[in-house]
Design an enzyme around this catalytic site. Structure first.
Site: not given
Length: 417
Positions: A200, A357, A387
């Site tokens: 991320s 995501d 995610h």
């Protein structure tokens, strides 16, 4: 006196009940805004996890308005308490906390003897540049170290809102350069076999740091062996890509929340959040320049399904908004927007994306750019993933098989280097 005490007790009980009902109502309202597609594995479990996160955020918001503490501080505290629980580390690892270049790091060093200098890995955790910590990523890092026979360093870089761009990236660079300078002498690690990786926001820092090292071109310093980008956040120029449309309300990362995190990392000016989501922050000439990289037509056909082929995107440009966010369009903040002459010098790269995501298309478009420029790329898309799935690769009742699948791909890639 007894009557007064009873009245006070009843009054407090009534207030507590009212607060609980209010909290339940707010959590229910927030949670109902989510959309969990049927293709997500263990959708009920994800809904339960999401409700817990929403509940924490709601309580934090209430406490902040009461002036007791900030929502961010409360969320960090709760996350450390509930997600930070971990079993004892496995045998065969030496774990120690150090400081590299003024930045806290945790080293996970295999104790088994090795016939050659060991591989190393710098790991930059996720959390939207606002959350996350070394402690929360303990289990992920020791698993990678143990399963791949790699000395892993988890970096505790500074966080927003206390610190803004480029503080996070500067910390990652300082820790990495320090490790490269001592890798062989102090850890028996070949400095030419050091991987950079993260998930991320950590994936963003990984890509940005690699580009920064390329631009500096220190010939006395070895280049990273490879990059490992796990559902990375790579650009804030376009929040209307198909994955943003399809997964705008899929936990654990909503479309609007993504813009919030980017702005917190950049400068904290939340007044422009809606303009950024609508696309009013990018001048027409830059939009045209980025189109060759961000055009949805560059995505495989199956990823353009389930969305409006002609989304409503603002055509009016606001120069004031651009002035506020323009640093967010530079490559060190949005690595996907780097020029070709920089990207073609990137090391072999592993990119993992998740079907459900909002950041999925960032990763897909980035891997296409790298491949087109001749960079060796391994791309994996987790078809039932969302995610943040890596944080649930082994979490007892919060275990998701897609998280274990993601971890297996990561481990296999690193072992093959």
């Amino acid at each position: 006196m007894e009557i007064v005490t009873a009245i006070l007790i009843i009054g407090f009980a009534a207030l507590a009940a009212a607060f609980c009902l209010l909290l339940i109502g707010l959590v229910y309202s927030e949670a109902m805004n989510s959309e969990i597609p049927p293709g997500v594995s263990n959708s009920r479990k994800l809904h339960a996890v999401h409700c817990g996160i929403v509940g924490t955020a709601v309580v934090g918001r209430i406490l902040e308005r009461l002036g007791l503490c900030s929502q961010v501080s409360f969320t960090r505290w709760c996350t450390c308490r509930f997600m930070g629980f971990r079993p004892p580390p496995p045998s065969g690892l030496r774990i120690k906390d150090l400081t590299f270049g003024g930045v806290p790091v945790r080293v996970y060093e295999p104790t088994a003897t090795s016939a050659q200098k060991r591989r190393g890995m710098m790991y930059f955790h996720g959390g939207g540049w606002v959350m996350g910590s070394i402690d929360l990523y303990d289990e992920i890092c020791w698993h990678i170290a143990k399963e791949t026979d790699t000395t892993v360093l988890s970096v505790g870089y500074r966080l927003a809102p206390e610190h803004r761009f480029p503080a996070h990236l500067d910390d990652c660079e300082a820790a990495t350069l320090h490790f490269l300078s001592v890798a062989e002498a102090e850890f028996g690690v070949d400095p030419a076999r050091v991987v950079l990786g993260g998930d991320s926001a950590g994936g963003n820092l990984t890509a940005a740091l690699s580009q920064r090292l390329v631009v500096k071109r220190d010939r006395n310093q070895p280049s990273p062996l490879a990059l490992v980008l796990i559902y990375p956040a790579l650009q804030m120029a376009d929040f209307n890509l198909p994955s943003y449309q399809q997964n705008h309300a899929v936990p654990l990362l909503f479309r609007a929340r993504t813009a919030f995190y980017y702005l917190q990392y950049l400068n904290g000016d939340m007044s422009v959040c809606e303009d950024v989501l609508a696309g009013r922050h990018v001048p027409a000439d830059l939009k045209q320049h980025y189109k060759k990289w961000l055009d949805p037509a560059n995505l495989p056909a199956q990823f353009r399904e389930r969305c409006d082929p002609h989304p409503e995107v603002a055509t009016d440009y606001d120069g004031e908004v651009y002035h506020i966010i323009k640093d967010g369009l530079q490559p060190e903040f949005s690595p996907l927007l780097a020029e070709d002459d920089v990207l073609r010098l990137m090391p072999p790269t592993f990119i993992l994306t998740c079907e459900y995501d909002v950041l999925r298309d960032d990763g897909i478009l980035f891997q296409k750019r790298l491949k087109d420029l001749g960079v060796e790329v391994t791309w994996i898309n987790i078809s039932d993933g969302f995610h943040g799935i890596l944080s649930f690769f082994t979490k007892g009742k919060a275990y998701f098989s897609s998280g274990a699948k993601a971890m297996e791909h990561i481990v296999n890639y690193i072992k093959a280097l």
